[in-house]
Design a protein around this motif. Structure first.
Motif, short mmCIF file in Angstrom:
data_model
loop_
_atom_site.label_atom_id
_atom_site.label_comp_id
_atom_site.label_asym_id
_atom_site.label_seq_id
_atom_site.Cartn_x
_atom_site.Cartn_y
_atom_site.Cartn_z
N ALA A 228 0.88 -1.32 0.05
CA ALA A 228 0.13 0.09 -0.17
C ALA A 228 1.09 1.34 0.02
CB ALA A 228 -0.78 0.08 1.12
N LYS A 229 2.08 1.09 0.44
CA LYS A 229 2.85 2.43 0.91
C LYS A 229 3.39 2.60 -0.58
CE LYS A 229 7.24 3.95 2.82
NZ LYS A 229 7.87 3.75 1.68
N ASN A 230 4.02 1.35 -1.25
CA ASN A 230 4.48 1.51 -2.54
C ASN A 230 3.67 2.40 -3.61
OD1 ASN A 230 7.08 0.60 -1.65
ND2 ASN A 230 6.61 -1.56 -1.97
N GLN A 231 2.57 1.49 -3.55
CA GLN A 231 1.28 2.29 -4.45
C GLN A 231 1.12 3.66 -4.26
OE1 GLN A 231 -0.01 0.46 -7.00
NE2 GLN A 231 -0.65 2.60 -7.60
N ALA A 232 1.05 3.85 -2.98
CA ALA A 232 0.81 5.46 -2.48
C ALA A 232 1.83 6.29 -3.24
CB ALA A 232 0.51 5.58 -1.07
N ASP A 233 3.33 5.83 -3.15
CA ASP A 233 4.41 6.64 -3.49
C ASP A 233 4.32 6.84 -5.10
OD1 ASP A 233 5.37 6.90 -0.95
OD2 ASP A 233 6.57 5.22 -1.06
N LYS A 234 3.74 5.67 -5.70
CA LYS A 234 3.79 5.63 -7.23
C LYS A 234 2.61 6.64 -7.52
CE LYS A 234 5.31 0.99 -8.12
NZ LYS A 234 4.98 -0.18 -8.57
N ARG A 238 3.34 10.26 -9.67
CA ARG A 238 2.45 10.33 -11.02
C ARG A 238 1.78 11.48 -10.98
NH1 ARG A 238 -2.06 6.31 -11.17
NH2 ARG A 238 -3.05 8.13 -9.97
N ASP A 239 1.14 11.99 -9.88
CA ASP A 239 0.21 13.26 -9.77
C ASP A 239 1.32 14.33 -9.99
OD1 ASP A 239 -1.89 11.62 -9.61
OD2 ASP A 239 -2.11 11.70 -7.37
N GLN A 240 2.21 14.38 -9.36
CA GLN A 240 3.30 15.20 -9.52
C GLN A 240 3.93 15.50 -10.79
OE1 GLN A 240 6.16 14.36 -6.38
NE2 GLN A 240 4.88 15.36 -4.84
N GLY A 241 4.06 14.47 -11.62
CA GLY A 241 4.51 14.64 -12.78
C GLY A 241 3.47 15.18 -13.82
N GLN A 242 2.14 15.13 -13.59
CA GLN A 242 1.16 15.53 -14.12
C GLN A 242 0.78 17.26 -13.85
OE1 GLN A 242 -1.92 12.86 -13.94
NE2 GLN A 242 -1.04 11.18 -15.20
N GLY A 243 1.53 17.61 -12.93
CA GLY A 243 1.44 19.09 -12.68
C GLY A 243 0.22 19.25 -11.54
N LYS A 244 -0.25 18.09 -11.01
CA LYS A 244 -1.20 18.24 -9.95
C LYS A 244 -0.70 18.68 -8.64
CE LYS A 244 -4.11 14.70 -11.88
NZ LYS A 244 -4.92 13.59 -11.66
N THR A 245 -1.50 19.45 -7.95
CA THR A 245 -0.75 19.98 -6.70
C THR A 245 -1.27 19.25 -5.59
OG1 THR A 245 -2.68 21.61 -6.52
CG2 THR A 245 -0.78 22.44 -7.63
N GLU A 246 -0.70 19.40 -4.38
CA GLU A 246 -0.90 18.94 -3.14
C GLU A 246 -2.12 19.62 -2.70
OE1 GLU A 246 0.06 15.95 -1.65
OE2 GLU A 246 0.92 15.43 -3.50
N PRO A 247 -2.97 18.97 -1.80
CA PRO A 247 -4.20 19.54 -1.26
C PRO A 247 -3.18 20.70 -0.14
CG PRO A 247 -4.65 17.43 -1.21
CD PRO A 247 -3.08 17.47 -1.70
N GLY A 248 -3.81 21.91 0.01
CA GLY A 248 -3.34 22.89 0.76
C GLY A 248 -2.19 23.76 0.34
N GLN A 249 -1.73 23.46 -0.93
CA GLN A 249 -0.67 24.28 -1.49
C GLN A 249 -0.86 25.46 -2.16
OE1 GLN A 249 1.78 21.16 -3.32
NE2 GLN A 249 3.06 20.86 -1.36
N ASP A 250 -2.57 25.85 -2.33
CA ASP A 250 -2.80 26.91 -3.06
C ASP A 250 -2.49 26.78 -4.39
OD1 ASP A 250 -2.51 28.81 0.01
OD2 ASP A 250 -4.31 27.71 -0.83
N GLY A 251 -2.25 25.55 -5.15
CA GLY A 251 -1.93 25.53 -6.73
C GLY A 251 -0.45 25.75 -6.92
N LYS A 252 0.54 25.64 -5.70
CA LYS A 252 1.85 25.78 -6.04
C LYS A 252 2.42 24.34 -5.78
CE LYS A 252 1.89 30.59 -4.04
NZ LYS A 252 2.60 31.35 -2.97
N ASP A 253 3.20 23.70 -6.89
CA ASP A 253 3.73 22.62 -6.85
C ASP A 253 5.14 22.88 -6.26
OD1 ASP A 253 4.31 20.10 -7.10
OD2 ASP A 253 4.24 20.01 -9.28
N GLN A 254 5.42 22.50 -5.02
CA GLN A 254 6.79 22.61 -4.49
C GLN A 254 7.68 21.54 -4.75
OE1 GLN A 254 6.33 23.71 -0.40
NE2 GLN A 254 5.08 25.55 -0.42
N GLY A 255 6.81 20.27 -4.91
CA GLY A 255 7.77 19.16 -5.29
C GLY A 255 8.69 18.76 -4.33
N THR A 256 8.13 18.66 -3.10
CA THR A 256 9.08 18.32 -1.92
C THR A 256 8.62 16.92 -1.15
OG1 THR A 256 7.48 19.56 -0.33
CG2 THR A 256 9.30 20.83 -1.02
N GLY A 257 7.72 16.22 -1.99
CA GLY A 257 7.31 14.79 -1.27
C GLY A 257 8.59 14.15 -1.50
#
Length: 318
Positions: A228-234, A238-257
């Motif tokens: 489950a952890k590996n799938q969540a990481d994948k 994938r979401d970061q590669g498609q330009g999706k933002t993390e919830p709560g980041q106001d549209g700013k993709d900081q790429g710090t995961g």
């Protein structure tokens, strides 16, 4: 040596005169003796083995003369009893430990009295010696503190053979389960969702459920958490590669995961349910109270076995 029935009939004959006494001597006493032997032989069946029981049935199918009954009671019953004793000793040898085997073989080669003594007391002293060896083996191979402390306390109290037998047949399994419960609680502390779920189910289940969790269940649950952890990481990558933002980041993709999950569980805790071998059946039989001296002598050797086992274990860990 006359029975109460014989005494009563004799007294009556004496009070009734010479003719009654002559009838008693020539007729009545023989009839009463036959009745007395019949009663005595029937009483033998209460603790008879197969051979003696068959002999009792056979003697009553015959003519049941006074001589036949007397010979059976005074001679044949002892021969048949010894046959049953040999069979029982052979059974104990087949299922017993080293000490029981040695003492049983010696009894088989001895006299009928030797075999009777072995079944009455010798078997229990020999069993106690085997039980002490088994306790040392358990203590050496078991890591749980509850069972190990109980073994030490048991031997410090100079237990009887019957107490040793009960500990191995009943108490040790209860204490193993307590140690397994403690181990499971340690394993699931801080573990992933699947590990915690499986561990809690085992704690609320049967002793067999807890053994199974420690043997295989915990590893299966960890594998599920890791997958489950590996799938969540994948999915996150994938979401970061498609330009999706993390919830709560106001549209700013900081790429710090970092992808460093915390639900893998404590994989350094060793399972404690699989290193206890099942107890050998030795046919304890009647827990006859034995002389404290004989049991105490056997336990001295057992304490040495336990100490040697713990020294070997300490040396292996060092």
């Amino acid at each position: 040596m006359a029975s109460e029935h014989m005494k009563e009939a004799g007294r009556k004959a004496m009070s009734d005169g010479p003719q009654a006494m002559r009838k008693f001597i020539e007729v009545d006493q023989h009839r009463i003796r036959i009745d007395d032997y019949r009663v005595a032989i029937m009483r033998l069946s209460h603790d008879a083995g197969p051979a003696l029981r068959a002999g009792i049935e056979s003697v009553f199918k015959g003519g049941e003369s006074l001589d036949q009954l007397r010979h059976f009671y005074e001679v044949t019953q002892h021969e048949l009893r010894d046959e049953d004793n040999k069979v029982e000793i052979a059974r104990l040898i087949g299922t017993g430990g080293t000490a029981v085997k040695e003492a049983g073989k010696k009894a088989l080669q001895g006299t009928p009295a030797d075999r009777t003594a072995f079944l009455k007391t010798g078997r229990y002293l020999a069993q106690a010696s085997d039980d002490l060896v088994e306790l040392a083996r358990i203590d050496e191979g078991w890591e749980g503190p509850i069972l190990s402390e109980a073994i030490s306390k048991l031997l410090d109290g100079s237990p009887t053979p019957a107490e040793l037998r009960r500990f191995l047949e009943v108490t040790q399994h209860e204490l193993r389960d307590q140690d397994n419960g403690v181990a499971i609680a340690q394993i699931i502390h801080g573990g992933g969702p699947e590990l915690v779920k499986a561990g809690r189910a085992a704690l609320m289940g049967t002793p067999a459920d807890r053994v199974e969790f420690l043997k295989t269940g915990q590893h299966e649950a960890r594998a599920k958490d890791e997958a489950a952890k590996n799938q969540a990481d994948k999915d996150k990558d994938r979401d970061q590669g498609q330009g999706k933002t993390e919830p709560g980041q106001d549209g700013k993709d900081q790429g710090t995961g970092s992808g460093q999950g915390t639900g893998s569980g404590n994989t350094t805790v060793a399972a404690q349910g699989g290193n206890g071998a099942p107890l050998a059946t030795t046919g304890a039989g009647d827990n006859t109270t034995l002389m404290a001296g004989g049991a105490g002598t056997t336990l001295v050797a057992g304490a040495g076995l336990l100490l040697a086992a713990r020294m070997r274990r300490a040396g292996a860990k060092a």
